[in-house]
Design a protein around this motif. Structure first.
Motif, mmCIF file in Angstrom:
data_model
loop_
_atom_site.group_PDB
_atom_site.id
_atom_site.type_symbol
_atom_site.label_atom_id
_atom_site.label_comp_id
_atom_site.label_asym_id
_atom_site.label_seq_id
_atom_site.Cartn_x
_atom_site.Cartn_y
_atom_site.Cartn_z
ATOM 1 N N LEU A 22 0.799 -1.217 0.000
ATOM 2 C CA LEU A 22 0.000 0.000 0.000
ATOM 3 C C LEU A 22 0.834 1.270 0.000
ATOM 4 N N ASP A 23 2.012 1.234 0.609
ATOM 5 C CA ASP A 23 2.768 2.482 0.713
ATOM 6 C C ASP A 23 4.216 2.195 1.059
ATOM 7 N N HIS A 28 12.262 4.064 3.193
ATOM 8 C CA HIS A 28 11.532 3.096 4.014
ATOM 9 C C HIS A 28 11.292 3.631 5.422
ATOM 10 N N SER A 29 11.215 4.949 5.531
ATOM 11 C CA SER A 29 10.842 5.552 6.811
ATOM 12 C C SER A 29 9.389 5.242 7.145
ATOM 13 N N HIS A 30 8.602 4.923 6.117
ATOM 14 C CA HIS A 30 7.220 4.491 6.320
ATOM 15 C C HIS A 30 6.876 3.454 5.265
ATOM 16 N N PRO A 86 17.252 5.861 11.683
ATOM 17 C CA PRO A 86 17.631 4.722 10.836
ATOM 18 C C PRO A 86 17.780 3.418 11.609
ATOM 19 N N ASP A 87 18.161 3.489 12.888
ATOM 20 C CA ASP A 87 18.347 2.288 13.704
ATOM 21 C C ASP A 87 17.328 2.210 14.844
ATOM 22 N N ASP A 88 16.153 2.768 14.595
ATOM 23 C CA ASP A 88 15.067 2.723 15.586
ATOM 24 C C ASP A 88 13.766 2.516 14.812
ATOM 25 N N GLU A 252 4.582 12.506 6.459
ATOM 26 C CA GLU A 252 5.716 12.755 5.575
ATOM 27 C C GLU A 252 5.582 11.968 4.269
ATOM 28 N N ALA A 253 5.055 10.754 4.362
ATOM 29 C CA ALA A 253 4.841 9.962 3.143
ATOM 30 C C ALA A 253 3.848 10.657 2.223
#
Length: 803
Positions: A22-23, A28-30, A86-88, A252-253
């Motif tokens: 879907l998104d 790949h933050s979301h 990035p690591d969370d 943001e996406a």
């Protein structure tokens, strides 16, 4: 995901579950995915048995056909990822009960380490319980991480080791093997998981009872030790900050895609475009394949003299060492790369991440992939096979795309690709033109069963094949290399010699396709190009199948702007010198088109007369032009099958608009009638190049016989409109891609969810083949980009006349 193998499916391997991308943002933050999970017992045996009984003439038996979704007795399971850093990484799983009664559901977010220690190449990492809802992960290279789970979680540990006893009757290497979690949850085997709460695989079990119309939510958070030590992570990992991060990443996406998808596109088309791009981004996958080590494990010393004849595949590719994240055609059915798929996939990927797209295109040109002889690896099961040479065109497209975004193209990237492609071009010339006549072979060239017989196998009667598409692809390659060389002369005039080299290569190929002693590939009576079979005794036979093979020579067209000849007068001088020297021997050279009204020159394999004849066939709705694009084989063959007899064998080609009736290439792919996006895009690009030269001086009927005259740009747009309409709702509210599946057409919980199939029914546009091949079918996003573009921005579409 469950699916059938080639031997189990009546049309080859096939996924039998429903999931939808879907998104996703480029970083790949979301990310968001939907999986539809039946509440009843999954009908594994029914799917296998019923498909096994069905013939190739029957429809496939799908999960919806079993009745498992009747009365809406299923869960919609949304999986959403968001990064606080990035690591969370935050994960939220939300399950909605769509059924009429309360239903139980076990949700198990799972963390595991890929097994790199079994071969003794690394020390085993570890997962262990830190407290009742926290897992500590330790890895020599990745460092320390924590997995935080909801309070309702029951942590189940085992090892990421195969159950050798169950599969092979051999001893297990660990007491608690990887399917122990399944055995605990499904079978109640409490001794299947490690009571010491440690291992290399862990699942956080949540047992949910969900009322009808209600939902349940499960959360986990994976945080690196460094993020926690630097205070980047919350002291309450699943507290109120969790929802704030999820909400911020969703916003943001939306903001990102507002810059990619034109606001004028409309809600329905925008949804198609966003899901197409999401599928492209979700289809990245790690691919590890050290061929040298793999061959040794299979008893082959790759350096031995007889290694290539060992029968073990890819023995001559022992240098190849893949260790990369790669854009895959389809992570279920095609979880491996294919060279021309990847080149095509970089084009829609450039809409959202041009840097990743450039990296992907260059990947197969590095020493770890490219063969020392210059060949690009085709695909995993046979690197030595041959795919169409699309890397040059794709590189030029990415260069132009970046220039439109950032104001200038990456010249260093273009130069690196060009230098590597020189080796690949030389490989084609040396290996695929056996007689030195500029008439090229190449085998199946990605078009699987389009030929009368398997074009990659030894031909019946011992003949060789002169391929209209193989030759056209080399002209296409030459034109792309010419355009790149011309662009590079803007910085370094040394590339003028390279531009001349590829201009002459193009002319040589054009001359070979228009020989003075009679055309072998061109049939004057039919007005079409065909493959030619050359027998050992010197006789030839045209294989008169009207297919994409005969359309490709039209597509190998490229326009050179007058500015280039003004800057590089030697280029035109060399061109004219070649023509003057050989036109007495090759009359077709003297008939080449001159400069256009605007001064452009056209490099094309076909003159205007032949072009008009090809277009009359291609745009005939009883031949190639279908309601949803250009068919792979003409509908003419529905009533006029092509039959070829040789050496006591009969070979037959029929128009098959849906699934294949032949087992060639596994039977799970069909190029004998359906619509395929990549080839339609090559046709569209060719038409736009030709229009740039001819303009309104060349108009044709579209469709043929309609009396409706169009220039070639308008023809390209019409084909694009038909392709895009596969996915958008028509006046009846239906999407052609869904075919006759009523639930997808009308159910509010299904009808906005898209699958980007491998190919499409030649007569009605229904999706066929691999159901998640967003790879090259993701090209549909470019059609919407072109449809809404204006002015200078129109150069971003797939129809870019410059590339």
């Amino acid at each position: 995901m469950f699916g059938l193998t080639n031997g189990q499916g009546n049309h080859g391997e096939d996924a039998k579950e429903y999931w939808f991308y879907l998104d996703s943002t480029p970083t790949h933050s979301h990310m968001k995915l939907l999986y539809k999970y039946p509440q009843g017992e999954f009908p594994y045996l029914d799917l296998v048995a019923t498909n096994g009984r069905r013939s190739q003439d029957e429809f496939e038996y799908e999960l919806l056909d079993t009745g498992i979704f009747d009365e809406d007795r299923y869960f919609d399971v949304f999986v959403e990822y968001a990064k606080a850093a990035p690591d969370d990484i935050l994960v939220e799983v939300t399950a909605h009960n769509r059924g009429p009664e309360p239903a139980s559901l076990c949700l198990l977010p799972t963390l595991w380490f890929r097994n790199t220690w079994a071969a003794g190449r690394a020390d085993p990492p570890s997962l262990e319980q830190a407290d009742s809802v926290t897992v500590r992960a330790s890895h020599l290279e990745l460092g320390e991480w924590l997995l935080s789970c909801d309070e309702s979680a029951e942590l189940l540990f085992c090892e990421n080791e195969t159950n050798n006893k169950r599969l092979f009757g051999a001893p297990n290497v660990a007491a608690f093997v990887k399917d122990g979690i399944n055995d605990y949850v499904v079978g109640g085997a409490t001794d299947a998981v490690n009571p010491a709460h440690r291992g290399t695989k862990v699942a956080a079990l949540h047992r949910c009872e969900i009322e009808p119309g209600a939902s349940a939510r499960v959360r986990v958070r994976l945080t690196s030790g460094s993020a926690r030590s630097k205070g980047k992570s919350s002291a309450k990992p699943l507290g109120a900050g969790f929802d704030r991060v999820i909400g911020a990443r969703r916003k943001e996406a939306d903001e990102f895609y507002a810059t990619v998808i034109d606001a004028s596109l409309g809600e329905d088309a925008a949804n198609v475009m966003r899901q197409a791009l999401a599928g492209m981004l979700w289809s990245k996958q790690y691919f590890g394949y050290d061929v040298h080590t793999w061959l040794r494990e299979h008893g082959v010393n790759p350096w031995a003299m007889h290694a290539p004849s060992s029968g073990v595949r890819n023995a001559s590719w022992f240098h190849l060492n893949a260790d990369d994240v790669i854009s895959m055609p389809d992570k279920w059915e095609y979880p491996w790369f294919a060279a021309w798929d990847l080149a095509t996939q970089t084009v829609p990927l450039s809409l959202v991440d041009v840097d990743f797209a450039k990296g992907q295109l260059e990947l197969f040109l590095t020493d770890r992939y490219l063969h020392p002889n210059g060949q690009i690896p085709a695909y995993e099961w046979n690197f030595s096979d041959v795919n169409p040479p699309l890397h040059g065109w794709a590189a030029l497209y990415l260069y132009e795309r970046e220039r439109a975004i950032r104001g200038e193209g990456d010249v260093a990237f273009l130069e690196r690709v060009f230098q590597r492609l020189l080796a690949n071009f030389t490989w084609w010339v040396n290996r695929k033109d056996p007689d030195g006549r500029n008439l090229f072979q190449g085998g199946f060239l990605g078009l699987d069963n389009i030929g009368v017989f398997d074009r990659s196998a030894p031909l019946p009667g011992g003949g060789t094949l002169e391929q209209a598409d193989g030759t056209a692809w080399m002209a296409f390659f030459s034109a792309a290399m010419l355009q790149i060389a011309l662009e590079l002369t803007r910085r370094d005039l040394a590339y003028e010699n390279m531009a001349t080299k590829f201009a002459l290569h193009f002319v040589w190929i054009a001359a070979a396709m228009n020989p003075p002693d009679g055309d072998e590939l061109w049939d004057e009576e039919d007005g079409f190009y065909y493959d030619v079979m050359r027998m050992p005794d010197g006789t030839t036979q045209q294989l008169r199948v009207r297919s994409l093979v005969g359309l490709l020579p039209m597509c190998a067209a490229s326009v050179i702007e007058p500015e280039m000849f003004e800057r590089l007068p030697g280029l035109l001088e060399q061109w004219e010198h070649f023509v003057a020297r050989y036109q007495d021997s090759i009359p077709a050279l003297a008939q080449r088109p001159g400069p256009s009204v605007g001064g452009q020159r056209l490099a094309s394999l076909v003159g205007e007369q032949r072009l008009r004849r090809i277009l009359a066939i291609m745009l005939d709705e009883s031949e190639f032009l279908g309601p949803h694009g250009i068919r792979a084989i003409s509908r003419y063959h529905a009533e006029h099958p092509y039959i070829f007899d040789i050496a006591g064998q009969e070979f037959r080609v029929d128009y098959e608009p849906a699934e294949s009736h032949t087992g060639m290439f596994g039977g799970n792919s069909n190029w004998r009638g359906p619509v395929w996006f990549p080839m339609n895009m090559v046709i569209i690009r060719g038409l736009m190049q030709l229009h740039q030269y001819y303009g309104d001086n060349l108009k044709v009927e579209c469709p043929t016989g309609s009396g409706n005259e169009m220039n070639l740009s308008e023809v390209a747009s019409e084909i694009g409109r038909r392709l895009a309409a596969i996915f958008t709702r028509g006046e009846d509210g239906h999407r052609p891609v869904f075919g006759g599946i009523e639930r997808f057409q009308s159910d509010p919980q299904w009808r906005e969810l898209l699958q980007f199939h491998e190919y499409f029914h030649g007569d009605n546009g229904a999706g066929l083949g691999a159901s998640h091949q967003t790879g090259w079918t993701g090209l549909v996003a470019l059609l919407f980009t072109h449809a809404t573009a204006a002015g200078a921005e129109s150069k971003l579409g797939i129809m870019n006349a410059a590339t």
